[in-house]
Design an enzyme around this catalytic site. Structure first.
Site, PDB file in Angstrom:
ATOM      1  CB  CYS A  10      -1.011  -0.046   1.146  1.00  0.00           C
ATOM      2  SG  CYS A  10      -2.357   1.159   0.916  1.00  0.00           S
TER       3      CYS A  10
ATOM      4  CG  HIS B 185      -3.460  -2.934   3.736  1.00  0.00           C
ATOM      5  ND1 HIS B 185      -2.498  -2.334   4.522  1.00  0.00           N
ATOM      6  CD2 HIS B 185      -4.119  -1.922   3.125  1.00  0.00           C
ATOM      7  CE1 HIS B 185      -2.573  -1.025   4.388  1.00  0.00           C
ATOM      8  NE2 HIS B 185      -3.544  -0.740   3.548  1.00  0.00           N
TER       9      HIS B 185
ATOM     10  CD  GLU C 213      -0.777  -5.172   6.013  1.00  0.00           C
ATOM     11  OE1 GLU C 213      -1.149  -4.007   6.203  1.00  0.00           O
ATOM     12  OE2 GLU C 213      -0.548  -5.635   4.868  1.00  0.00           O
TER      13      GLU C 213
END
Length: 194
Positions: free
Chosen positions: A78, A169, A171
């Site tokens: 990002c 993202h 994660e």
């Protein structure tokens, strides 16, 4: 393999969890001297202008460029993708200027236009779960850059040698295969040095 997560701003704890789930050792990086002990570095999401300012303030711009010059892998997610880019649309100055691509900030609109999708990524068997939050977009890349995935015809994952970048993202999901992919890049880079 020890992977650092630049801990100036952004989703640091989530990246640490994902690296550990993928079998790596994760370190929150707050000082430039920590870079010496790492096999790879993740630049997380957050606010790219703020991350860039903090990197300048704490000496990370030159330190990370030198880390990259040693062939050590970098992964920008990002805002981290924006920090890696050579060119940012509508801005005169970029940050690290390492990856030969032009990026557009907030190309997917505002926070309320955030979404999740399953994204096929070259080099990973099954589609990866991707969370797009005020995501940037890779507008153009040079022939040095390998496009790993697109969404609606737009580039959202790319790799240039030891540099990896994605608009979303990874994660924020329980799918850590992109982190595992990055770990394997770090392992290959370390093996090539021996």
């Amino acid at each position: 393999m020890k992977i650092g997560v630049l801990a100036l701003q952004g989703a640091v704890a989530e990246h640490i969890r994902s690296i550990e789930a993928a079998g790596g050792e994760a370190v929150a990086v707050k000082r430039t001297e920590q870079l010496d002990e790492l096999g790879g570095l993740i630049i997380p999401g957050g606010e790219s202008t703020t991350i860039g300012k903090l990197m300048r303030k704490y000496g990370f711009i030159d330190a990370v460029r030198s880390f990259s010059a040693q062939g050590k892998p970098l992964f920008g997610t990002c805002a981290g993708l924006i920090v890696l880019a050579e060119r940012i649309e509508g801005q005169e100055e970029a940050h690290l200027e390492l990856m030969d691509m032009t990026v557009a900030r907030n190309a997917f609109g505002r926070q309320r236009e955030s979404f999740e999708t399953d994204l096929p990524v070259k080099g990973i068997d099954e589609p990866v779960r991707a969370v797009f939050i005020r995501a940037p977009l890779i507008k153009e890349v040079s022939s040095k850059v390998d496009v790993l995935s697109t969404y609606n015809g737009e580039i959202v994952t790319a790799r240039q040698g030891h540099l990896l970048a994605c608009s979303y993202h990874p994660e924020l999901t329980d799918d850590y295969r992109l982190h595992a992919y990055f770990l394997s890049m770090a392992e290959e880079a370390a093996a090539a040095k021996q």
